[in-house]
Design a protein around this motif. Structure first.
Motif, PDB file in Angstrom:
ATOM      1  N   GLU A  44      25.131 -12.695 104.936  1.00 32.76           N
ATOM      2  CA  GLU A  44      25.148 -13.765 103.935  1.00 32.76           C
ATOM      3  C   GLU A  44      23.763 -14.376 103.756  1.00 32.76           C
ATOM      4  OE1 GLU A  44      27.711 -17.829 102.929  1.00 32.76           O
ATOM      5  OE2 GLU A  44      27.959 -16.783 104.846  1.00 32.76           O
ATOM      6  N   GLU A  45      23.101 -14.661 104.874  1.00 27.04           N
ATOM      7  CA  GLU A  45      21.741 -15.193 104.809  1.00 27.04           C
ATOM      8  C   GLU A  45      20.801 -14.204 104.133  1.00 27.04           C
ATOM      9  OE1 GLU A  45      20.198 -16.346 108.568  1.00 27.04           O
ATOM     10  OE2 GLU A  45      21.753 -17.841 108.950  1.00 27.04           O
ATOM     11  N   ALA A  46      20.967 -12.948 104.449  1.00 28.49           N
ATOM     12  CA  ALA A  46      20.107 -11.916 103.872  1.00 28.49           C
ATOM     13  C   ALA A  46      20.206 -11.905 102.353  1.00 28.49           C
ATOM     14  CB  ALA A  46      20.482 -10.551 104.441  1.00 28.49           C
ATOM     15  N   LEU A  47      21.411 -11.965 101.839  1.00 29.47           N
ATOM     16  CA  LEU A  47      21.594 -11.929 100.383  1.00 29.47           C
ATOM     17  C   LEU A  47      21.014 -13.162  99.710  1.00 29.47           C
ATOM     18  CD1 LEU A  47      25.186 -10.398 100.165  1.00 29.47           C
ATOM     19  CD2 LEU A  47      23.015  -9.286  99.633  1.00 29.47           C
ATOM     20  N   LEU A  48      21.092 -14.328 100.367  1.00 26.13           N
ATOM     21  CA  LEU A  48      20.483 -15.536  99.817  1.00 26.13           C
ATOM     22  C   LEU A  48      18.968 -15.387  99.724  1.00 26.13           C
ATOM     23  CD1 LEU A  48      22.538 -18.354 101.596  1.00 26.13           C
ATOM     24  CD2 LEU A  48      22.535 -17.810  99.158  1.00 26.13           C
ATOM     25  N   LEU A  49      18.351 -14.862 100.775  1.00 26.72           N
ATOM     26  CA  LEU A  49      16.904 -14.666 100.771  1.00 26.72           C
ATOM     27  C   LEU A  49      16.493 -13.614  99.741  1.00 26.72           C
ATOM     28  CD1 LEU A  49      16.138 -14.738 104.613  1.00 26.72           C
ATOM     29  CD2 LEU A  49      15.504 -16.454 102.911  1.00 26.72           C
ATOM     30  N   LEU A  50      17.266 -12.554  99.645  1.00 26.38           N
ATOM     31  CA  LEU A  50      16.943 -11.481  98.705  1.00 26.38           C
ATOM     32  C   LEU A  50      17.094 -11.932  97.261  1.00 26.38           C
ATOM     33  CD1 LEU A  50      18.672  -8.622 100.687  1.00 26.38           C
ATOM     34  CD2 LEU A  50      16.257  -8.648 100.046  1.00 26.38           C
ATOM     35  N   GLY A  51      17.926 -12.960  97.051  1.00 31.15           N
ATOM     36  CA  GLY A  51      18.099 -13.478  95.707  1.00 31.15           C
ATOM     37  C   GLY A  51      17.026 -14.467  95.304  1.00 31.15           C
ATOM     38  N   SER A  52      16.246 -14.934  96.284  1.00 29.54           N
ATOM     39  CA  SER A  52      15.237 -15.956  95.988  1.00 29.54           C
ATOM     40  C   SER A  52      13.809 -15.417  95.991  1.00 29.54           C
ATOM     41  CB  SER A  52      15.335 -17.095  97.017  1.00 29.54           C
ATOM     42  OG  SER A  52      15.086 -16.610  98.327  1.00 29.54           O
ATOM     43  N   LEU A  53      13.613 -14.194  96.490  1.00 28.69           N
ATOM     44  CA  LEU A  53      12.267 -13.637  96.579  1.00 28.69           C
ATOM     45  C   LEU A  53      12.344 -12.116  96.474  1.00 28.69           C
ATOM     46  CD1 LEU A  53       9.228 -14.241  97.236  1.00 28.69           C
ATOM     47  CD2 LEU A  53       9.805 -13.842  99.646  1.00 28.69           C
ATOM     48  N   ASP A  54      11.348 -11.529  95.819  1.00 27.80           N
ATOM     49  CA  ASP A  54      11.297 -10.067  95.726  1.00 27.80           C
ATOM     50  C   ASP A  54      10.705  -9.495  97.015  1.00 27.80           C
ATOM     51  OD1 ASP A  54      12.392  -9.833  93.206  1.00 27.80           O
ATOM     52  OD2 ASP A  54      10.455  -9.986  92.193  1.00 27.80           O
ATOM     53  N   TYR A  55      11.532  -8.772  97.750  1.00 27.20           N
ATOM     54  CA  TYR A  55      11.058  -8.091  98.948  1.00 27.20           C
ATOM     55  C   TYR A  55      10.825  -6.617  98.629  1.00 27.20           C
ATOM     56  CZ  TYR A  55      12.322 -12.140 101.775  1.00 27.20           C
ATOM     57  OH  TYR A  55      12.389 -13.397 102.323  1.00 27.20           O
ATOM     58  N   ASP A  56       9.885  -6.024  99.363  1.00 26.94           N
ATOM     59  CA  ASP A  56       9.598  -4.601  99.185  1.00 26.94           C
ATOM     60  C   ASP A  56      10.372  -3.747 100.183  1.00 26.94           C
ATOM     61  OD1 ASP A  56       7.388  -4.886  97.170  1.00 26.94           O
ATOM     62  OD2 ASP A  56       6.507  -6.032  98.819  1.00 26.94           O
ATOM     63  N   LEU A  57      10.640  -4.316 101.344  1.00 24.09           N
ATOM     64  CA  LEU A  57      11.287  -3.556 102.417  1.00 24.09           C
ATOM     65  C   LEU A  57      12.252  -4.465 103.163  1.00 24.09           C
ATOM     66  CD1 LEU A  57      11.415  -0.948 104.197  1.00 24.09           C
ATOM     67  CD2 LEU A  57       9.572  -1.964 105.569  1.00 24.09           C
ATOM     68  N   VAL A  58      13.450  -3.946 103.445  1.00 21.53           N
ATOM     69  CA  VAL A  58      14.445  -4.675 104.227  1.00 21.53           C
ATOM     70  C   VAL A  58      14.813  -3.828 105.430  1.00 21.53           C
ATOM     71  CG1 VAL A  58      16.700  -5.785 104.237  1.00 21.53           C
ATOM     72  CG2 VAL A  58      15.357  -5.750 102.136  1.00 21.53           C
ATOM     73  N   LEU A  59      14.696  -4.416 106.614  1.00 19.58           N
ATOM     74  CA  LEU A  59      15.090  -3.743 107.856  1.00 19.58           C
ATOM     75  C   LEU A  59      16.414  -4.346 108.290  1.00 19.58           C
ATOM     76  CD1 LEU A  59      11.656  -4.295 108.126  1.00 19.58           C
ATOM     77  CD2 LEU A  59      12.165  -2.306 109.561  1.00 19.58           C
TER      78      LEU A  59
END
Length: 261
Positions: A44-59
């Motif tokens: 859930e936290e991951a999706l919130l962060l991914l919705g607020s900033l463009d990341y290039d890589l997710v581990l």
């Protein structure tokens, strides 16, 4: 005039265990390929962060509260610019699902810095590639005689010595059942995989044929058909050992048809 320092790709670490996040951050910082700009403890936290900033890589860890890593990876497909994903987990049995979601790599803990470096380099190399050129779980191959519109062969992820090896379906001579697991027989080795023969049959589909409840053969590697004394068939495969695989009576006629005999 001061030169502008290139911005390194941004990475997000997702793991419910603090020591695992700290170790991964340390390794990534030492390698210097990316900058870690976020951490999440669950899906859930991951999706919130991914919705607020463009990341290039997710581990991504796989098993977490608040949504599994597989669910997070599936949700990433809806983003306008999908980041690359590397799974980092203690559980090798989810590799098939991970590669179905076009993961760049699947690392089984514990892994070393060099393994992480290679995985990260592979992910970043595909970062700006068109979707059609990004890694997927399948690749094209020639169709089997007698079949039309045969789907591409899958690559089968196999945990081996702390890493995940992608075995091309075309290189599998046959597969055999082993109490809920299966063995993949290649030209000169045999590998144990953690999914059933039925699961393998669904992934490999038209290129393979179920000769028996315990065997799945690659039709491109069938060398000979030999009648046995009971009026059934045995197929001789084109591996180094010239393995002989049983064909049940009810499958013999269909096998002949598939081989154009």
């Amino acid at each position: 005039m001061t030169a502008t320092t290139p911005t390194r790709p941004r990475a997000l670490i997702v793991d419910d265990e603090a020591p695992a996040r700290a170790e991964l951050r340390y390794l990534l910082t030492e390698l210097g390929q990316v900058q870690v700009v976020g951490e999440a403890t669950n899906g859930e936290e991951a999706l919130l962060l991914l919705g607020s900033l463009d990341y290039d890589l997710v581990l991504l860890d796989v098993r977490m509260p608040g949504g599994s890593g597989l669910e997070v990876a599936a949700a990433l497909r809806t983003l306008p610019r999908r980041p690359q994903v590397i799974f980092t987990t203690a559980y090798p049995d989810h590799a098939v699902d991970a590669f179905d979601l076009a993961a760049a790599d699947y690392l089984v803990k514990p892994f070393d810095a060099d393994r992480l470096r290679r995985a990260t380099a592979r992910a970043l190399a595909h970062l700006d590639a068109p979707e059609t050129a990004r890694p997927t779980a399948q690749h094209a191959t020639a169709p089997v005689r007698g079949d039309r519109d045969v789907e591409p062969l899958a690559r089968i992820p196999v945990p081996k010595d702390g890493r995940t090896v992608l075995v091309d379906g075309a290189s599998i001579v046959y597969a055999s059942a082993a109490r809920g697991y299966s063995y993949l027989k290649l030209a000169d080795e045999r590998l144990l995989v953690s999914y059933s023969l039925n699961e393998l049959e669904r992934r490999l589909r038209g290129h393979f044929f179920r000769t028996h409840r315990s065997y799945l053969v690659n039709l491109d590697h069938v060398r000979e058909l030999v009648p046995d004394f009971q009026g059934s068939l045995v197929v001789v495969m084109a591996d180094r050992q010239r393995s002989r695989v049983e064909v049940s009576r009810r499958h013999a006629r269909e096998l002949r048809r598939r081989l154009g005999i």
